[in-house]
Design a protein around this motif. Structure first.
Motif, PDB file in Angstrom:
ATOM      1  N   LEU A  70       0.830  -1.208   0.000  1.00  0.00           N
ATOM      2  CA  LEU A  70       0.000   0.000   0.000  1.00  0.00           C
ATOM      3  C   LEU A  70       0.870   1.266   0.000  1.00  0.00           C
ATOM      4  CD1 LEU A  70      -2.863  -0.958   2.495  1.00  0.00           C
ATOM      5  CD2 LEU A  70      -3.006  -0.720   0.013  1.00  0.00           C
ATOM      6  N   THR A  71       1.989   1.234   0.728  1.00  0.00           N
ATOM      7  CA  THR A  71       2.897   2.384   0.733  1.00  0.00           C
ATOM      8  C   THR A  71       3.487   2.605  -0.652  1.00  0.00           C
ATOM      9  OG1 THR A  71       3.450   1.987   3.059  1.00  0.00           O
ATOM     10  CG2 THR A  71       4.961   3.374   1.791  1.00  0.00           C
ATOM     11  N   LEU A  72       3.839   1.518  -1.330  1.00  0.00           N
ATOM     12  CA  LEU A  72       4.333   1.623  -2.699  1.00  0.00           C
ATOM     13  C   LEU A  72       3.274   2.256  -3.598  1.00  0.00           C
ATOM     14  CD1 LEU A  72       6.274   1.043  -5.028  1.00  0.00           C
ATOM     15  CD2 LEU A  72       5.393  -1.312  -5.098  1.00  0.00           C
ATOM     16  N   ALA A  73       2.025   1.819  -3.431  1.00  0.00           N
ATOM     17  CA  ALA A  73       0.936   2.373  -4.247  1.00  0.00           C
ATOM     18  C   ALA A  73       0.762   3.874  -3.983  1.00  0.00           C
ATOM     19  CB  ALA A  73      -0.365   1.624  -3.947  1.00  0.00           C
ATOM     20  N   VAL A  74       0.822   4.272  -2.715  1.00  0.00           N
ATOM     21  CA  VAL A  74       0.685   5.694  -2.365  1.00  0.00           C
ATOM     22  C   VAL A  74       1.814   6.509  -2.991  1.00  0.00           C
ATOM     23  CG1 VAL A  74       0.768   7.359  -0.458  1.00  0.00           C
ATOM     24  CG2 VAL A  74      -0.593   5.274  -0.235  1.00  0.00           C
ATOM     25  N   SER A  75       3.038   5.989  -2.909  1.00  0.00           N
ATOM     26  CA  SER A  75       4.181   6.721  -3.474  1.00  0.00           C
ATOM     27  C   SER A  75       4.054   6.846  -4.994  1.00  0.00           C
ATOM     28  CB  SER A  75       5.488   6.025  -3.107  1.00  0.00           C
ATOM     29  OG  SER A  75       5.606   4.758  -3.729  1.00  0.00           O
ATOM     30  N   LEU A  76       3.539   5.819  -5.661  1.00  0.00           N
ATOM     31  CA  LEU A  76       3.333   5.884  -7.111  1.00  0.00           C
ATOM     32  C   LEU A  76       2.308   6.954  -7.464  1.00  0.00           C
ATOM     33  CD1 LEU A  76       3.327   2.081  -8.009  1.00  0.00           C
ATOM     34  CD2 LEU A  76       4.979   3.774  -8.819  1.00  0.00           C
ATOM     35  N   LEU A  77       1.226   7.018  -6.698  1.00  0.00           N
ATOM     36  CA  LEU A  77       0.185   8.013  -6.967  1.00  0.00           C
ATOM     37  C   LEU A  77       0.726   9.440  -6.809  1.00  0.00           C
ATOM     38  CD1 LEU A  77      -2.868   6.352  -5.179  1.00  0.00           C
ATOM     39  CD2 LEU A  77      -2.544   6.632  -7.656  1.00  0.00           C
ATOM     40  N   ILE A  78       1.492   9.675  -5.764  1.00  0.00           N
ATOM     41  CA  ILE A  78       2.047  11.019  -5.544  1.00  0.00           C
ATOM     42  C   ILE A  78       3.085  11.360  -6.605  1.00  0.00           C
ATOM     43  CG2 ILE A  78       3.455  12.402  -3.956  1.00  0.00           C
ATOM     44  CD1 ILE A  78       2.032  11.010  -1.656  1.00  0.00           C
ATOM     45  N   ALA A  79       3.909  10.366  -6.974  1.00  0.00           N
ATOM     46  CA  ALA A  79       4.924  10.601  -8.006  1.00  0.00           C
ATOM     47  C   ALA A  79       4.274  11.015  -9.325  1.00  0.00           C
ATOM     48  CB  ALA A  79       5.772   9.348  -8.207  1.00  0.00           C
ATOM     49  N   VAL A  80       3.181  10.358  -9.673  1.00  0.00           N
ATOM     50  CA  VAL A  80       2.544  10.601 -10.964  1.00  0.00           C
ATOM     51  C   VAL A  80       1.668  11.863 -10.936  1.00  0.00           C
ATOM     52  CG1 VAL A  80       0.883   9.696 -12.650  1.00  0.00           C
ATOM     53  CG2 VAL A  80       2.607   8.176 -11.627  1.00  0.00           C
ATOM     54  N   PHE A  81       0.811  11.971  -9.910  1.00  0.00           N
ATOM     55  CA  PHE A  81      -0.206  13.031  -9.925  1.00  0.00           C
ATOM     56  C   PHE A  81       0.241  14.332  -9.242  1.00  0.00           C
ATOM     57  CE2 PHE A  81      -2.731   9.124 -10.434  1.00  0.00           C
ATOM     58  CZ  PHE A  81      -3.376   9.440 -11.625  1.00  0.00           C
ATOM     59  N   VAL A  82       1.257  14.277  -8.409  1.00  0.00           N
ATOM     60  CA  VAL A  82       1.750  15.504  -7.775  1.00  0.00           C
ATOM     61  C   VAL A  82       3.053  15.952  -8.420  1.00  0.00           C
ATOM     62  CG1 VAL A  82       2.543  16.571  -5.629  1.00  0.00           C
ATOM     63  CG2 VAL A  82       0.619  14.961  -5.584  1.00  0.00           C
ATOM     64  N   TYR A  83       3.980  15.020  -8.573  1.00  0.00           N
ATOM     65  CA  TYR A  83       5.294  15.379  -9.131  1.00  0.00           C
ATOM     66  C   TYR A  83       5.326  15.332 -10.657  1.00  0.00           C
ATOM     67  CZ  TYR A  83       7.702  15.805  -4.699  1.00  0.00           C
ATOM     68  OH  TYR A  83       8.118  16.253  -3.470  1.00  0.00           O
ATOM     69  N   GLY A  84       4.250  14.844 -11.271  1.00  0.00           N
ATOM     70  CA  GLY A  84       4.168  14.837 -12.722  1.00  0.00           C
ATOM     71  C   GLY A  84       5.077  13.823 -13.386  1.00  0.00           C
ATOM     72  N   MET A  85       5.494  12.812 -12.666  1.00  0.00           N
ATOM     73  CA  MET A  85       6.358  11.779 -13.229  1.00  0.00           C
ATOM     74  C   MET A  85       5.551  10.890 -14.171  1.00  0.00           C
ATOM     75  SD  MET A  85       8.653   9.034 -11.071  1.00  0.00           S
ATOM     76  CE  MET A  85      10.041   8.185 -11.829  1.00  0.00           C
ATOM     77  N   PRO A  86       6.021  10.660 -15.383  1.00  0.00           N
ATOM     78  CA  PRO A  86       5.303   9.768 -16.287  1.00  0.00           C
ATOM     79  C   PRO A  86       5.062   8.404 -15.641  1.00  0.00           C
ATOM     80  CG  PRO A  86       7.023  10.946 -17.475  1.00  0.00           C
ATOM     81  CD  PRO A  86       7.221  11.246 -16.020  1.00  0.00           C
ATOM     82  N   ALA A  87       3.866   7.871 -15.818  1.00  0.00           N
ATOM     83  CA  ALA A  87       3.474   6.636 -15.123  1.00  0.00           C
ATOM     84  C   ALA A  87       4.416   5.480 -15.417  1.00  0.00           C
ATOM     85  CB  ALA A  87       2.044   6.270 -15.508  1.00  0.00           C
ATOM     86  N   GLU A  88       4.844   5.357 -16.690  1.00  0.00           N
ATOM     87  CA  GLU A  88       5.709   4.216 -17.023  1.00  0.00           C
ATOM     88  C   GLU A  88       7.061   4.333 -16.321  1.00  0.00           C
ATOM     89  OE1 GLU A  88       6.790   7.345 -20.063  1.00  0.00           O
ATOM     90  OE2 GLU A  88       4.951   6.591 -19.115  1.00  0.00           O
ATOM     91  N   LYS A  89       7.537   5.566 -16.151  1.00  0.00           N
ATOM     92  CA  LYS A  89       8.819   5.760 -15.450  1.00  0.00           C
ATOM     93  C   LYS A  89       8.672   5.449 -13.962  1.00  0.00           C
ATOM     94  CE  LYS A  89      11.139   9.113 -18.481  1.00  0.00           C
ATOM     95  NZ  LYS A  89      10.454   8.683 -19.695  1.00  0.00           N
ATOM     96  N   ALA A  90       7.549   5.811 -13.394  1.00  0.00           N
ATOM     97  CA  ALA A  90       7.311   5.535 -11.977  1.00  0.00           C
ATOM     98  C   ALA A  90       7.238   4.029 -11.727  1.00  0.00           C
ATOM     99  CB  ALA A  90       6.022   6.219 -11.520  1.00  0.00           C
ATOM    100  N   VAL A  91       6.461   3.338 -12.548  1.00  0.00           N
ATOM    101  CA  VAL A  91       6.289   1.887 -12.373  1.00  0.00           C
ATOM    102  C   VAL A  91       7.606   1.150 -12.606  1.00  0.00           C
ATOM    103  CG1 VAL A  91       5.139  -0.159 -13.287  1.00  0.00           C
ATOM    104  CG2 VAL A  91       3.830   1.941 -12.911  1.00  0.00           C
TER     105      VAL A  91
END
Length: 558
Positions: free
Chosen positions: A45-66
């Motif tokens: 769940l912590t990994l999922a939360v960090s992915l959401l913030i990386a993508v939707f707050v920091y603007g990191m492309p989803a494929e790069k985050a994953v």
């Protein structure tokens, strides 16, 4: 397509952005300390939360985050997961062959006092393993040994995590110190000297702290001579070796001297009463607990798996051998050249798609990202070789040996999921820029940075699980901030490493490793609740030491 990190994505407000970057960390604390989730659930769940913030707050492309998460997951499997599997497997071999009963008896022959056993195994032997291997092996092996001796699993894991504070900065043949020389430009010897003028204070204190934690002040005072011998011998050698030899050997030398000094001392001195845990005292009234006596040959045979473990990880830690095992040896030795060929064949570093050189730091520097698969060079492989040789030394049939290995993998399945998820979270946090945001926000403390400098290291180790990674992550920031506030950068970079050691005991990786080693998969929340207060208290001590060394004892800075 390249993507550039932004450290203040919320309208350029660094503090607000830092508050957002803290969300995954706070969530993890909440999941374990408040909701008491199982470790693998909290990790995922912590990994999922960090992915959401990386993508939707920091603007990191989803494929790069994953894919950054996948890079961390691979590192969680190798070397970390591999070391845990082989460490627990080696311990299981001694249990399956009946040799651990002899090991237990040999330790009881030195001392049957639980306080002194903790000093010998959790503090000294664990420090030796940290110096030689690191990456979870010290806690895994030491905690398993204590459980075999009769310690409660949760207690054994917690004690070993706290005891592992003293040696972490010089772990794995000094890698945390030597690694930070590159990004800071400060000679490793100077950093080693400064850390060696901070950690010895903790090294003297930790044995006393452990025994007070186990038995209280009154019972700790009963064994104060042994505590003094253990802590002072360790701290004295740690100071001398770090200041005059360099960062490679302080742990190994300190641990060996501490173990030898305490063992010899116990030949001439014993506490008036042997300390037992409450449950043991109740059972002892109805049973004969006098251990059997075994000859020297039998004791040597029983300890042979751990002697082989020590020998193998020590060899694996020799710089030339280590380079050859990963295919990077450039010397002229024929033997190491042959080993280098094998290491090169078993080392794979494929780039992470869409991530390698595709993420730029704020200054435009591209970040390298590869899947690091060093099958031969991992300390876990050294431990596996020790397990193979132990099979022959103990006369264990291949069928039983293989069965024990499969049993170990099954037992560690969920703990490995925990490790994979939390390391994935660490990599997402770093790749997205969240870690840098937190570091920059802490650097805004200005003149009080001389007190808060170690907090950066503590935070870095909590996130990454590694003092080396924390030094690489925040070492440069420590230097720049120190120069801006009038602090000696040698002190701030050393404080990063010294502060980091206090975060090791609450790092999600460390918690998962410790629980896996003692058969407490799913109990990570309990262990986290046990260690968090000790982590914060010891961090406060390092902050005070750093603050005083800057303002009152600047003559201690090299």
């Amino acid at each position: 397509m390249q993507w550039t990190q932004g450290y203040a994505p919320l309208g350029g407000n660094l503090l607000l952005s830092a508050a957002c970057a803290l969300v995954p960390i706070i969530f993890f604390f909440w999941a374990l300390a408040v909701k008491r989730m199982k470790g693998y659930i909290a990790g995922l769940l912590t990994l999922a939360v960090s992915l959401l913030i990386a993508v939707f707050v920091y603007g990191m492309p989803a494929e790069k985050a994953v894919l950054s998460a996948s890079q961390g997951a691979v590192y969680g499997l190798l070397p970390i997961g591999w070391i845990i599997i082989t460490s627990v497997f080696l311990y299981k071999i001694t249990v399956k062959t009946g040799q651990f009963e002899i090991i237990r008896s040999s330790v009881l022959a030195i001392t049957d006092d639980r306080r002194l056993q903790a000093l010998l195994i959790a503090f000294s032997f664990g420090a030796f393993l940290e110096g030689a291997a690191g990456f979870g092996a010290p806690v895994a092996i030491s905690a398993a040994l204590l459980v075999g001796l009769g310690f409660q699993p949760l207690y054994a894991a917690g004690i070993c995590l706290i005891a592992n504070t003293a040696p972490v900065a010089f772990g794995a043949i000094g890698i945390p110190i030597t690694a930070v020389e590159g990004p800071t430009g400060i000679p490793a010897m100077e950093i080693s000297q400064m850390v060696g003028r901070q950690l010895p204070f903790l090294s003297v204190f930790i044995p006393l702290y452990l025994i007070i934690l186990m038995s209280g002040f009154k019972k700790a005072f009963e064994v104060w001579p042994a505590i003094l011998v253990s802590g002072v011998s360790f701290a004295a050698v740690q100071y001398a070796s770090s200041n005059f030899l360099g960062p490679e050997l302080p742990d190994v030398l300190s641990a060996l001297v501490s173990m030898a000094a305490l063992t010899v001392f116990l030949k001439f001195w014993k506490p008036k009463t042997a300390f037992r845990f409450a449950a043991e005292r109740e059972s002892a009234a109805a049973a004969d607990v006098t251990p059997a006596v075994y000859g020297g040959a039998a004791v040597f045979k029983a300890w042979s798996p751990f002697l082989l473990l020590t020998a193998m990880i020590s060899v694996w830690g020799i710089p030339g051998v280590k380079a050859a095992l990963t295919g990077h040896y450039e010397g002229t030795s024929i033997w190491l050249s042959w080993l280098n060929a094998a290491g090169k064949a078993l080392t794979f570093t494929p780039p992470v798609p869409f991530v390698n050189q595709q993420i730029l730091q704020a200054d435009g520097t591209p970040i390298e990202a590869v899947y690091k698969l060093e099958f031969f060079g991992s300390a876990g492989t050294a431990i596996l070789i020790a397990a193979v040789i132990s099979k022959f030394a103990l006369g264990m049939p291949w069928k039983s040996w293989g069965g024990a290995f499969i049993e170990t993998i099954k037992e560690l399945a969920l703990p490995i999921v925990t490790i994979v998820s939390v390391v994935g979270f660490a990599y997402v946090t770093n790749a997205s820029g969240m870690s840098a945001t937190l570091g920059l926000a802490l650097a805004m403390t200005g003149a009080m940075f001389t007190f808060f400098s170690p907090v950066l290291g503590w935070l870095g180790v909590f996130i990454t699980g590694s003092d080396t990674s924390a030094n690489l992550l925040f070492g440069g920031l420590q230097k720049v901030t120190a120069l801006s506030v009038g602090m000696d950068p040698v002190l701030s970079v050393a404080a990063n490493s010294s502060g980091g050691v206090t975060g090791k005991m609450i790092s999600p990786q460390s918690i998962a490793v410790a629980c896996a080693a003692v058969g407490l998969a799913g109990k990570e929340a309990e262990l986290f609740r046990f260690t968090i207060k000790h982590s914060l208290f010891l961090l406060l001590l390092v902050c005070l030491i750093t603050f005083l060394q800057h303002h009152l004892f600047s003559w201690m800075i090299p």
